[in-house]
Write a protein that holds these residues in place. Structure first.
Motif, PDB file in Angstrom:
ATOM      1  N   VAL A  16     -27.147 -12.311 -87.525  1.00 23.60           N
ATOM      2  CA  VAL A  16     -27.436 -13.192 -85.925  1.00 23.60           C
ATOM      3  C   VAL A  16     -27.016 -14.601 -85.793  1.00 23.60           C
ATOM      4  O   VAL A  16     -27.519 -15.798 -86.951  1.00 23.60           O
ATOM      5  CB  VAL A  16     -28.931 -12.750 -86.021  1.00 23.60           C
ATOM      6  CG1 VAL A  16     -30.302 -13.520 -84.701  1.00 23.60           C
ATOM      7  CG2 VAL A  16     -29.863 -11.631 -86.308  1.00 23.60           C
ATOM      8  N   ARG A  18     -27.164 -17.922 -84.027  1.00 28.63           N
ATOM      9  CA  ARG A  18     -27.191 -19.015 -83.451  1.00 28.63           C
ATOM     10  C   ARG A  18     -26.497 -20.464 -82.581  1.00 28.63           C
ATOM     11  O   ARG A  18     -26.385 -21.205 -83.967  1.00 28.63           O
ATOM     12  CB  ARG A  18     -28.841 -19.077 -84.362  1.00 28.63           C
ATOM     13  CG  ARG A  18     -29.811 -20.255 -83.074  1.00 28.63           C
ATOM     14  CD  ARG A  18     -31.419 -19.193 -83.782  1.00 28.63           C
ATOM     15  NE  ARG A  18     -31.664 -18.235 -82.921  1.00 28.63           N
ATOM     16  CZ  ARG A  18     -32.807 -17.414 -83.853  1.00 28.63           C
ATOM     17  NH1 ARG A  18     -33.472 -18.508 -84.835  1.00 28.63           N
ATOM     18  NH2 ARG A  18     -32.671 -16.074 -83.395  1.00 28.63           N
ATOM     19  N   CYS A  65     -35.359 -10.366 -84.631  1.00 29.44           N
ATOM     20  CA  CYS A  65     -34.561 -10.860 -83.439  1.00 29.44           C
ATOM     21  C   CYS A  65     -33.957 -10.058 -83.041  1.00 29.44           C
ATOM     22  O   CYS A  65     -33.454  -9.744 -82.005  1.00 29.44           O
ATOM     23  CB  CYS A  65     -33.525 -12.539 -84.247  1.00 29.44           C
ATOM     24  SG  CYS A  65     -34.188 -14.169 -84.672  1.00 29.44           S
ATOM     25  N   LEU A  66     -33.392  -9.118 -83.422  1.00 28.99           N
ATOM     26  CA  LEU A  66     -32.551  -7.866 -83.514  1.00 28.99           C
ATOM     27  C   LEU A  66     -33.437  -7.420 -82.458  1.00 28.99           C
ATOM     28  O   LEU A  66     -32.553  -6.743 -81.145  1.00 28.99           O
ATOM     29  CB  LEU A  66     -31.736  -7.270 -84.675  1.00 28.99           C
ATOM     30  CG  LEU A  66     -30.757  -7.924 -85.477  1.00 28.99           C
ATOM     31  CD1 LEU A  66     -30.715  -6.850 -86.297  1.00 28.99           C
ATOM     32  CD2 LEU A  66     -29.582  -8.192 -84.617  1.00 28.99           C
ATOM     33  N   THR A  67     -34.395  -6.514 -82.396  1.00 29.52           N
ATOM     34  CA  THR A  67     -34.834  -6.601 -81.500  1.00 29.52           C
ATOM     35  C   THR A  67     -35.285  -7.001 -80.323  1.00 29.52           C
ATOM     36  O   THR A  67     -35.595  -6.660 -79.628  1.00 29.52           O
ATOM     37  CB  THR A  67     -36.385  -5.893 -81.651  1.00 29.52           C
ATOM     38  OG1 THR A  67     -36.846  -6.378 -82.584  1.00 29.52           O
ATOM     39  CG2 THR A  67     -35.945  -4.450 -82.250  1.00 29.52           C
ATOM     40  N   CYS A  68     -36.074  -8.344 -80.420  1.00 33.68           N
ATOM     41  CA  CYS A  68     -36.649  -9.863 -79.459  1.00 33.68           C
ATOM     42  C   CYS A  68     -35.686  -9.887 -78.805  1.00 33.68           C
ATOM     43  O   CYS A  68     -35.493 -10.055 -77.369  1.00 33.68           O
ATOM     44  CB  CYS A  68     -37.637 -10.726 -80.646  1.00 33.68           C
ATOM     45  SG  CYS A  68     -37.832 -12.213 -79.258  1.00 33.68           S
ATOM     46  N   THR A  69     -34.685 -10.357 -79.238  1.00 37.19           N
ATOM     47  CA  THR A  69     -33.368 -10.719 -78.505  1.00 37.19           C
ATOM     48  C   THR A  69     -33.868 -12.542 -77.738  1.00 37.19           C
ATOM     49  O   THR A  69     -33.357 -12.645 -77.136  1.00 37.19           O
ATOM     50  CB  THR A  69     -32.650 -10.222 -77.436  1.00 37.19           C
ATOM     51  OG1 THR A  69     -33.326  -9.776 -76.010  1.00 37.19           O
ATOM     52  CG2 THR A  69     -32.611  -8.550 -77.941  1.00 37.19           C
ATOM     53  N   ASP A  72     -31.152 -15.760 -79.233  1.00 34.06           N
ATOM     54  CA  ASP A  72     -30.191 -15.676 -78.946  1.00 34.06           C
ATOM     55  C   ASP A  72     -29.222 -14.010 -77.985  1.00 34.06           C
ATOM     56  O   ASP A  72     -29.719 -13.595 -77.906  1.00 34.06           O
ATOM     57  CB  ASP A  72     -29.534 -14.934 -80.426  1.00 34.06           C
ATOM     58  CG  ASP A  72     -30.912 -15.598 -81.432  1.00 34.06           C
ATOM     59  OD1 ASP A  72     -30.324 -16.766 -81.885  1.00 34.06           O
ATOM     60  OD2 ASP A  72     -31.316 -15.004 -81.904  1.00 34.06           O
ATOM     61  N   THR A  74     -27.378 -11.129 -78.444  1.00 33.30           N
ATOM     62  CA  THR A  74     -27.507  -9.932 -79.760  1.00 33.30           C
ATOM     63  C   THR A  74     -25.709  -8.673 -78.741  1.00 33.30           C
ATOM     64  O   THR A  74     -26.309  -8.385 -77.401  1.00 33.30           O
ATOM     65  CB  THR A  74     -28.498  -8.991 -79.727  1.00 33.30           C
ATOM     66  OG1 THR A  74     -30.034 -10.288 -79.655  1.00 33.30           O
ATOM     67  CG2 THR A  74     -28.876  -8.367 -80.864  1.00 33.30           C
ATOM     68  N   ARG A  77     -27.063  -5.151 -77.260  1.00 28.90           N
ATOM     69  CA  ARG A  77     -28.331  -5.662 -76.403  1.00 28.90           C
ATOM     70  C   ARG A  77     -28.000  -6.370 -75.488  1.00 28.90           C
ATOM     71  O   ARG A  77     -28.450  -6.130 -74.327  1.00 28.90           O
ATOM     72  CB  ARG A  77     -29.589  -6.267 -77.515  1.00 28.90           C
ATOM     73  CG  ARG A  77     -30.072  -5.130 -78.616  1.00 28.90           C
ATOM     74  CD  ARG A  77     -31.612  -4.962 -79.381  1.00 28.90           C
ATOM     75  NE  ARG A  77     -31.460  -4.465 -79.931  1.00 28.90           N
ATOM     76  CZ  ARG A  77     -33.006  -2.999 -79.858  1.00 28.90           C
ATOM     77  NH1 ARG A  77     -32.768  -2.885 -78.923  1.00 28.90           N
ATOM     78  NH2 ARG A  77     -32.882  -3.196 -81.163  1.00 28.90           N
ATOM     79  N   ASP A  78     -27.232  -7.053 -75.520  1.00 25.63           N
ATOM     80  CA  ASP A  78     -26.917  -7.910 -74.440  1.00 25.63           C
ATOM     81  C   ASP A  78     -25.975  -8.418 -73.619  1.00 25.63           C
ATOM     82  O   ASP A  78     -25.013  -8.390 -72.423  1.00 25.63           O
ATOM     83  CB  ASP A  78     -27.385  -9.747 -74.854  1.00 25.63           C
ATOM     84  CG  ASP A  78     -28.688 -10.628 -75.258  1.00 25.63           C
ATOM     85  OD1 ASP A  78     -29.797  -9.667 -74.319  1.00 25.63           O
ATOM     86  OD2 ASP A  78     -28.850 -10.691 -76.295  1.00 25.63           O
TER      87      ASP A  78
END
Ligand code: SF4
Length: 79
Positions: A16, A18, A65-69, A72, A74, A77-78
């Motif tokens: 991840v 950042r 973090c990978l699910t929250c996003t 960052d 991601t 997801r992004d």
């Protein structure tokens, strides 16, 4: 940067990335420049490419973090 991401991915870790943010109370002790948007996008795309290479899948992650996003860019997801 690529070398570090690839090192982690090769062992099955999804990195991840950042952008650095200096805590205001420590602004006199530390010096750093936040990467611009173009670099952040470039690094996210690079990470996505490396995840593909090692068969790692962000979309099945279920924690942190990978699910929250929230903080960052991601991969998958992004972008
Ligand atoms: S807010 Fe979300 S993305 Fe940011 S550190 Fe916490 S879990 Fe990770």
């Amino acid at each position: 940067m690529r070398e570090g991401v690839e090192y982690l991915a090769a062992m099955g870790v999804i990195p991840v990335l950042r952008p650095i943010t200096i805590q205001p109370l420590r602004k006199d002790e530390l010096e750093a420049t936040r990467p611009d948007a173009e670099r952040l996008l470039k690094l996210a795309l690079m990470t996505r490419e490396i995840l593909d290479k090692y068969g790692l899948r962000v979309e099945v992650s279920q924690t942190m973090c990978l699910t929250c996003t929230g903080c960052d860019i991601t991969p998958y997801r992004d972008i």
